[in-house]
Design an enzyme around this catalytic site. Structure first.
Site, PDB file in Angstrom:
ATOM      1  CE  LYS A   1      63.257  63.320  57.643  1.00 40.75           C
ATOM      2  NZ  LYS A   1      62.674  62.344  58.551  1.00 40.75           N
TER       3      LYS A   1
ATOM      4  N   PRO B   1      72.516  57.091  54.985  1.00 40.48           N
ATOM      5  CG  PRO B   1      72.452  56.271  57.171  1.00 40.48           C
ATOM      6  CD  PRO B   1      72.964  57.407  56.342  1.00 40.48           C
TER       7      PRO B   1
ATOM      8  CG  LEU C   1      68.925  59.712  58.980  1.00 38.89           C
ATOM      9  CD1 LEU C   1      70.363  59.215  58.839  1.00 38.89           C
ATOM     10  CD2 LEU C   1      68.819  60.682  60.166  1.00 38.89           C
TER      11      LEU C   1
ATOM     12  N   GLY D   1      67.135  61.005  53.166  1.00 33.05           N
ATOM     13  CA  GLY D   1      68.169  61.082  52.123  1.00 33.05           C
ATOM     14  C   GLY D   1      67.613  61.159  50.709  1.00 33.05           C
ATOM     15  N   GLY D   2      66.736  60.235  50.357  1.00 32.62           N
ATOM     16  CA  GLY D   2      66.162  60.201  49.004  1.00 32.62           C
ATOM     17  C   GLY D   2      65.376  61.464  48.702  1.00 32.62           C
TER      18      GLY D   2
ATOM     19  CG  ASP E   1      59.886  63.633  54.697  1.00 34.60           C
ATOM     20  OD1 ASP E   1      58.890  64.083  55.279  1.00 34.60           O
ATOM     21  OD2 ASP E   1      60.576  62.688  55.127  1.00 34.60           O
TER      22      ASP E   1
HETATM   23  O1  C5P Z   1      55.075  60.743  50.844  1.00 36.43           O
HETATM   24  P1  C5P Z   1      55.971  59.566  50.941  1.00 36.43           P
HETATM   25  O2  C5P Z   1      56.014  58.780  49.639  1.00 36.43           O
HETATM   26  O3  C5P Z   1      57.306  59.859  51.468  1.00 36.43           O
HETATM   27  O4  C5P Z   1      55.299  58.598  52.001  1.00 36.43           O
HETATM   28  C1  C5P Z   1      55.612  57.240  52.098  1.00 36.43           C
HETATM   29  C2  C5P Z   1      54.471  56.514  52.789  1.00 36.43           C
HETATM   30  O5  C5P Z   1      54.435  56.862  54.178  1.00 36.43           O
HETATM   31  C3  C5P Z   1      53.095  56.853  52.277  1.00 36.43           C
HETATM   32  O6  C5P Z   1      52.758  56.045  51.171  1.00 36.43           O
HETATM   33  C4  C5P Z   1      52.225  56.558  53.481  1.00 36.43           C
HETATM   34  O7  C5P Z   1      51.999  55.167  53.597  1.00 36.43           O
HETATM   35  C5  C5P Z   1      53.099  56.969  54.642  1.00 36.43           C
HETATM   36  N1  C5P Z   1      52.841  58.353  55.087  1.00 36.43           N
HETATM   37  C6  C5P Z   1      51.695  58.630  55.796  1.00 36.43           C
HETATM   38  N2  C5P Z   1      51.460  59.914  56.224  1.00 36.43           N
HETATM   39  C7  C5P Z   1      52.346  60.903  55.969  1.00 36.43           C
HETATM   40  C8  C5P Z   1      53.528  60.632  55.252  1.00 36.43           C
HETATM   41  C9  C5P Z   1      53.748  59.344  54.827  1.00 36.43           C
HETATM   42  O8  C5P Z   1      50.869  57.738  56.049  1.00 36.43           O
HETATM   43  N3  C5P Z   1      52.095  62.128  56.410  1.00 36.43           N
END
Ligand code: C5P
Length: 278
Positions: free
Chosen positions: A8, A92, A97, A99-100, A134
């Site tokens: 994305k 990557p 993007l 990916g995971g 995401d």
């Molecule tokens: O949800 P995810 O594990 O992808 O998020 C990774 C990190 O990005 C979270 O631990 C947080 O530190 C930050 N994050 C955030 N606010 C969001 C999404 C992610 O602070 N809306």
């Protein structure tokens, strides 16, 4: 079973504030693009989840979101699944993007079909939200405005197929770091951060401010891209480190790619993609 897990880009990303749970409240327009990982899922006679990947730098245990998705699916459905997952990595990582997250969503969708579990989209999206902010977006497989921490997904139709050149330096950006630095970061004078308006909406990303402060080359790249005559708009995607140029036409991708390499060096990864519904 073979599945594609699309990447994305965030066409816009507004941070509305920090929440008490440590996440940030968002409003972001995300679109799937034509760059995708490939997953092969196969039932096995045994029990449990087997996982392998053609990229040896990725973990194959539950640190990998695709493995976590399979384990969560088994726990939620109570099914004693035996499955082997093979991931061909094309997107990557550390790149903004998704990916995971997309791999994880594809595993949820794939296992639901393979084991005929008949979970509906909203149940799959709830499971997805437990894996990452995401992941629910990728379960919906559509352009969408995402709110909350990203897990509240409102699918929408983007009227145009946008031609993009993705550009990524050799380093990645850690998402938690970018969010953490957001509130105290400052704009660099002379770098354009403001919204770029188009018929379908606007390009804008609040995470450019902290990331550009640390990685000035990305600020320089954006400023330079906006001066090129192939380019209608330029933005960093998510928390970076990928930026993209919105092209005036898909036929201009090669010329711009060439100029990017001349100006920024061969270690910059580039890929021509279009926004898509998949
Ligand atoms: O949800 P995810 O594990 O992808 O998020 C990774 C990190 O990005 C979270 O631990 C947080 O530190 C930050 N994050 C955030 N606010 C969001 C999404 C992610 O602070 N809306």
């Amino acid at each position: 079973m073979e599945l594609l897990a699309p990447a994305k880009v965030n066409l816009s990303l507004k941070i509305l504030g920090k929440r008490s749970d440590g996440f940030h409240e968002l409003e972001t327009l995300m679109v799937p693009i034509s760059l995708a990982d490939k997953l092969v899922l196969a039932k096995t006679e045994g029990h449990g989840v087997g996982f392998s990947c053609d990229d040896s730098s990725l973990p194959c245990d539950s640190r990998n979101l695709a493995v976590r998705a399979a384990e969560l699916f088994a726990r939620h459905t109570g099914l004693d699944i035996g499955v082997r997952i093979f991931l061909e990595k094309r997107i990557p990582h550390g790149a903004g993007l998704g990916g995971g997250s997309s791999d994880a969503a594809a595993v949820l969708l794939g296992l639901n079909q393979l084991f005929e579990a008949a979970l509906d989209i909203s149940t799959l999206a709830e499971l997805a939200a437990q894996i990452g902010s995401d992941v629910p977006f990728f379960v919906h497989r559509s352009a969408a405005i995402c709110r909350g921490r990203g897990e509240v997904v409102a699918p929408m139709v983007l009227p145009e197929k946008l031609p993009l050149l993705l550009i990524k330096p050799s380093f990645g950006v850690a998402t938690p770091w970018a969010y953490q630095r957001w509130s105290t970061s400052l704009e660099i004078p002379g770098v354009p951060y403001g919204p770029q308006k188009f018929g379908w909406g606007e390009l804008f990303n609040d995470l450019e401010r902290p990331v550009f402060e640390k990685h000035f080359v990305l600020a320089d790249l954006k400023r330079w891209l906006l001066e090129q005559n192939e380019v209608a708009g330029a933005l960093m995607s998510g928390s970076g480190s990928t930026s993209f140029a919105l092209l005036k036409g898909g036929d201009l991708a090669e010329a711009l790619e060439h100029k990017v390499r001349q100006r920024f060096g061969d270690d910059f990864w580039t890929a021509y993609v279009v926004t898509t519904l998949f």
